[in-house]
Motif scaffolding. Sequence first.
Motif, PDB file in Angstrom:
ATOM      1  N   GLU A  84       0.837  -1.198   0.000  1.00  0.00           N
ATOM      2  CA  GLU A  84       0.000   0.000   0.000  1.00  0.00           C
ATOM      3  C   GLU A  84       0.875   1.253   0.000  1.00  0.00           C
ATOM      4  N   GLU A 108       2.422   1.747  -3.444  1.00  0.00           N
ATOM      5  CA  GLU A 108       1.415   2.250  -4.378  1.00  0.00           C
ATOM      6  C   GLU A 108       1.134   3.725  -4.125  1.00  0.00           C
ATOM      7  N   ASP A 161       1.887   6.742  -6.828  1.00  0.00           N
ATOM      8  CA  ASP A 161       0.851   7.698  -7.221  1.00  0.00           C
ATOM      9  C   ASP A 161       1.313   9.127  -6.972  1.00  0.00           C
ATOM     10  N   GLU A 189      -1.679   9.286 -11.511  1.00  0.00           N
ATOM     11  CA  GLU A 189      -2.392   8.089 -12.005  1.00  0.00           C
ATOM     12  C   GLU A 189      -2.329   8.014 -13.501  1.00  0.00           C
TER      13      GLU A 189
END
Length: 85
Positions: free
Chosen positions: A73, A76, A80, A85
Amino acid sequence: PRRRYPFVDAGDRSTEITAGDVEAAGPDHAVVHVCGKGDRVDPDFEGRGWRLDATVHVVDDSLLNQPSPRLLEGLELLADRFHGE
């Protein structure tokens, strides 16, 4: 271009670095994740003595400080924030 972490070679243990080391690296981004503080950390680098022209990201330490599914997590989240994105 792909950039690497400038303070330690892959597989080596991390060590304490100085404000000058950080400044000399000239990062585009700085990630602050203080053990036990979660995301309740002041991103103000003045108090740390670092003079950076970098985007500062405060990240909950539980997403980066322990090998678990939460680490994914955290990765990620950073992907980002660094690349959108």
